[in-house]
Structure formats: structure tokens, C-alpha cells
Design a protein around this motif. Structure first.
Motif, PDB file in Angstrom:
ATOM      1  N   TYR A  74       0.841  -1.190   0.000  1.00 26.90           N
ATOM      2  CA  TYR A  74       0.000   0.000   0.000  1.00 26.90           C
ATOM      3  C   TYR A  74       0.882   1.249   0.000  1.00 26.90           C
ATOM      4  O   TYR A  74       1.883   1.318   0.707  1.00 26.90           O
ATOM      5  N   GLY A  75       0.500   2.233  -0.789  1.00 28.54           N
ATOM      6  CA  GLY A  75       1.274   3.457  -0.912  1.00 28.54           C
ATOM      7  C   GLY A  75       2.143   3.491  -2.155  1.00 28.54           C
ATOM      8  O   GLY A  75       2.582   4.569  -2.560  1.00 28.54           O
ATOM      9  N   ASP A  76       2.410   2.325  -2.750  1.00 29.43           N
ATOM     10  CA  ASP A  76       3.189   2.297  -3.984  1.00 29.43           C
ATOM     11  C   ASP A  76       2.349   2.825  -5.147  1.00 29.43           C
ATOM     12  O   ASP A  76       1.159   2.514  -5.255  1.00 29.43           O
ATOM     13  N   ARG A  77       2.972   3.600  -5.987  1.00 31.47           N
ATOM     14  CA  ARG A  77       2.313   4.099  -7.196  1.00 31.47           C
ATOM     15  C   ARG A  77       2.836   3.295  -8.375  1.00 31.47           C
ATOM     16  O   ARG A  77       4.042   3.306  -8.651  1.00 31.47           O
ATOM     17  N   ARG A 128       7.971   4.453  -4.835  1.00 27.70           N
ATOM     18  CA  ARG A 128       7.744   4.224  -3.405  1.00 27.70           C
ATOM     19  C   ARG A 128       8.455   5.296  -2.583  1.00 27.70           C
ATOM     20  O   ARG A 128       9.592   5.662  -2.870  1.00 27.70           O
ATOM     21  N   HIS A 129       7.776   5.780  -1.562  1.00 28.54           N
ATOM     22  CA  HIS A 129       8.360   6.727  -0.615  1.00 28.54           C
ATOM     23  C   HIS A 129       8.657   5.993   0.696  1.00 28.54           C
ATOM     24  O   HIS A 129       7.867   5.157   1.142  1.00 28.54           O
ATOM     25  N   ASN A 169       1.225   5.719   4.249  1.00 27.19           N
ATOM     26  CA  ASN A 169       1.783   6.134   2.976  1.00 27.19           C
ATOM     27  C   ASN A 169       2.724   7.304   3.226  1.00 27.19           C
ATOM     28  O   ASN A 169       2.276   8.436   3.437  1.00 27.19           O
ATOM     29  N   SER A 171       4.351   9.171   1.414  1.00 29.02           N
ATOM     30  CA  SER A 171       4.247  10.317   0.504  1.00 29.02           C
ATOM     31  C   SER A 171       3.281  11.366   1.037  1.00 29.02           C
ATOM     32  O   SER A 171       3.353  12.535   0.636  1.00 29.02           O
ATOM     33  N   ASP A 172       2.378  10.970   1.948  1.00 33.43           N
ATOM     34  CA  ASP A 172       1.466  11.950   2.548  1.00 33.43           C
ATOM     35  C   ASP A 172       2.218  12.975   3.383  1.00 33.43           C
ATOM     36  O   ASP A 172       1.716  14.090   3.597  1.00 33.43           O
ATOM     37  N   ASN A 177      -2.692  14.363   1.389  1.00 36.20           N
ATOM     38  CA  ASN A 177      -3.638  13.452   0.761  1.00 36.20           C
ATOM     39  C   ASN A 177      -4.956  14.190   0.577  1.00 36.20           C
ATOM     40  O   ASN A 177      -5.593  14.587   1.548  1.00 36.20           O
TER      41      ASN A 177
END
Length: 216
Positions: A74-77, A128-129, A169, A171-172, A177
Motif C-alpha cells: 500500500y502506498g506504492d504508485r 515508493r516513498h 503512505n 508520501s502523505d 492526501n
């Protein structure tokens, strides 16, 4: 002579103590002193496709092995670099099927990264972050004197470290988000349930029988 030496020693000690105290006391900024360090990494996988854009079973197995190896989460784009190809809908469908067990789907937005893929290749790119917590505790600055009532150097350090460790995530932490907006009908459904459902206090208690219980 003795008086001169004693005075010099006192002045030296005073200068040493003055150098230990910051000129402005503690950190006085409004933004948090401690922040998680967020880094970005990308994984790429070249997938061969046929002329009509389909993917054979061997390439599908390679794709599944790649997703397991990078531990997609989860969180991967997930995006596709289609290169010069136009027909990639079938390949995107295969990627979505492989991502389904992970609760992910390939983004509708394509990405261009690295060298141009060959005509028979569609590149899968996973962005990924990762969040690294700040070093805690931080007692680099003294707590006193604090004439400006400023925050200590250790203030919010543990909060920021826990946030970096628990955020789903990372990246948030960088771009936030965006809220998708309210779900139509949800507030009305809750109000209707409150008005129409019988109160729990008016219901009879459940009867439990212990006659068949065996004591030890």
C-alpha cells in the motif's frame, strides 16, 4: 603577580561558560524542529508483449515474481511506460490482475523514465516513498536559561518519530492526501438509523444458561 594570574583564570572560566549558552537560548522557529526524512525510490520491470498487446504466461509469471521480490505494498504508485506503443490496454489488464491480491491498480497516468523501451516492451515502474524518523532524543540545546519561553530541542521528537514509523503512505508527509469528498447518502443513513432503530436500553437482556457447564 599572583593577583594577575587569578584574574586571568576567572576571565577564562567566564568566557568558557558564556560560549556554552546559545545567544538566543533555544530554537524559536514556528515550524517543527524535527521532521521525518522522506526518500523516493523506483523499481522498473520490462515486460514483453505481443503485437496485439497481450502478455503470455511466462511474462505473467515474471511479473508476479517481480512484485513479490520488491514487496509491493500500500502506498506504492504503479505506472506504465509504454514507450512508442499505443495498444497497452491488455498489458494494463494483466498488471491489474497481478496487483489485485495486493489491493492495488496501475495508474491511468503513464510515466516516461530511463531509456525508451523497445517496441515489444512495456515498462512497469513502481514509485515508493520511505520515511526515516529523526534521531531521538535530542538534547543538543540546554533547557535553561529560556528567557524566550521557546521549545526545547527535544520537543515533538518522539511524536515525529512515531509518525514516520506508523504512517501508512509516507508520501502523505510530503504532498498530503486530498480528500475524496463526502460519500453521498452516508450522513442521511446514519441519521435515519438513529431515528428508526430501537434503543438498546429498551431491548430485553439475553438469557444465558449455565446448566450444562462442568466445573473443574
Amino acid at each position: 603577580m599572583r593577583f594577575f594570574i587569578k584574574s586571568a583564570a576567572v576571565l577564562t572560566a567566564s568566557a568558557t561558560l558564556a560560549a556554552c549558552v546559545p545567544a538566543e537560548g533555544q530554537y524559536q522557529g514556528l515550524s517543527p524542529l524535527h521532521r521525518a526524512q522522506v526518500s523516493l525510490t523506483r523499481f522498473a520491470h520490462d515486460m514483453r508483449i505481443s503485437q496485439d498487446g497481450s502478455v503470455d504466461e511466462a511474462e505473467q509469471r515474471r511479473l508476479e515474481a517481480f512484485l513479490r521480490r520488491v514487496d509491493v505494498r500500500y502506498g506504492d504508485r504503479v505506472q506504465l511506460d509504454k514507450g512508442a506503443r499505443d495498444e497497452v490496454e491488455k498489458a494494463k489488464g494483466v498488471v491489474d490482475s497481478a496487483l489485485y491480491p495486493y489491493g492495488l491498480r496501475a495508474s491511468a497516468e503513464f510515466i516516461a523514465i530511463g531509456d525508451l523501451p523497445k517496441d515489444d516492451v512495456v515498462r512497469l515502474v513502481i514509485t515508493r516513498h520511505l520515511a526515516a524518523p529523526p534521531q531521538c532524543p535530542n538534547f543538543s540545546q540546554p533547557n535553561s536559561p529560556n528567557y524566550a519561553n521557546a521549545s526545547s530541542s527535544n520537543f515533538s521528537c518522539s511524536v515525529r518519530a512515531n509518525l514516520a514509523a506508523q504512517v501508512a503512505n509516507p508520501s502523505d508527509l510530503v504532498e498530503g492526501n486530498k480528500q475524496a469528498g463526502p460519500v453521498p447518502g452516508e450522513p442521511e443513513r446514519a441519521i435515519d438509523s438513529f431515528r428508526t432503530r430501537a434503543l438498546t436500553g429498551t431491548q430485553s437482556l439475553q438469557a444465558n444458561s449455565t446448566g450444562d457447564a462442568v466445573g473443574g
